[in-house]
Design an enzyme around this catalytic site. Sequence first.
Site, PDB file in Angstrom:
ATOM      1  N   ASP A   1       0.842  -1.203   0.000  1.00 53.98           N
ATOM      2  CA  ASP A   1       0.000   0.000   0.000  1.00 53.98           C
ATOM      3  C   ASP A   1       0.870   1.243   0.000  1.00 53.98           C
ATOM      4  O   ASP A   1       2.004   1.214   0.501  1.00 53.98           O
ATOM      5  CB  ASP A   1      -0.832   0.091   1.290  1.00 53.98           C
TER       6      ASP A   1
HETATM    7  N1  URA Z   1      -1.292  -5.861   4.074  1.00 52.04           N
HETATM    8  C1  URA Z   1      -1.741  -4.601   4.040  1.00 52.04           C
HETATM    9  O1  URA Z   1      -2.758  -4.284   4.648  1.00 52.04           O
HETATM   10  N2  URA Z   1      -1.053  -3.685   3.323  1.00 52.04           N
HETATM   11  C2  URA Z   1       0.089  -3.982   2.666  1.00 52.04           C
HETATM   12  O2  URA Z   1       0.692  -3.088   2.054  1.00 52.04           O
HETATM   13  C3  URA Z   1       0.546  -5.292   2.708  1.00 52.04           C
HETATM   14  C4  URA Z   1      -0.154  -6.225   3.426  1.00 52.04           C
END
Ligand code: URA
Length: 251
Positions: free
Chosen positions: A116
């Site tokens: 993310d």
């Molecule tokens: N889980 C999440 O919530 N975000 C990420 O970037 C990776 C795993």
Amino acid sequence: MSKAGKVPTLRLDRLLANMGYGSRREIGLLTGAGLVVLDGAPLRDSDQRIPVTPDLAQRMVVDGEPLDPPPGVALMLHKPLGVTCSHKEAGPLVYGLLPDRWRRRDPALSTVGRLDKETSGLLLLTDDGALLHRIISPKANVAKRYQVTLDRPLKGNEAAIFASGTLMLEGEDKPLLPVETEVHGETSAAVTLHEGRYHQVRRMFAAIGNHVVALHRDRIGGLALPDDLAAGAYRIMGEADISAVFGGNPA
Ligand code: URA
């Protein structure tokens, strides 16, 4: 190297154009000026075929600089917060952390999965589609470890719930595979995932009434984010790094 073990060859102008050094005409001008050198000798014909071996970057010099890594490259990047794993979204992109020329490569570099925008940590990139698929294939069972900081104190039952293999995320109809949890403090833990669902870690904690305030990936398979790789920096992966990704997992 191809599957049969034969070294692929490419026309010099095609190779360099695909690596972002310019149009084939511009490559012709570079070679004509003696600025493309292999093993110490200028290459004058831009249409000659060159064996694309992994050591080419150590043997070829273009305009006074060592050649970029030839196709078949893999990178580990320390993704900082605030950059997006996308080729085309608005705002800062992970590809903007690479040299300009690398963004014109064909085949293009792609991230191996995504983090993310507001997650930091170890992110792999490659232009090798077969390698990418080997890493993300469920068969390879490449685990990913995340360091998590939470808004509210842990209750003590999280590890059992995550390990149960029965936790359902909102809007999904298949329970999560078991997740390993190490509690580090009142509001901090590490979780190790064996799959990668959308926003999985944030949604897992939301499902049990908590909220992730910071998320950082520090391990993919047996490959740890190096301590000396600063946020925003990247490193070319060697064979040992690639083996480490597949190490540390049951076969
Ligand atoms: N889980 C999440 O919530 N975000 C990420 O970037 C990776 C795993």
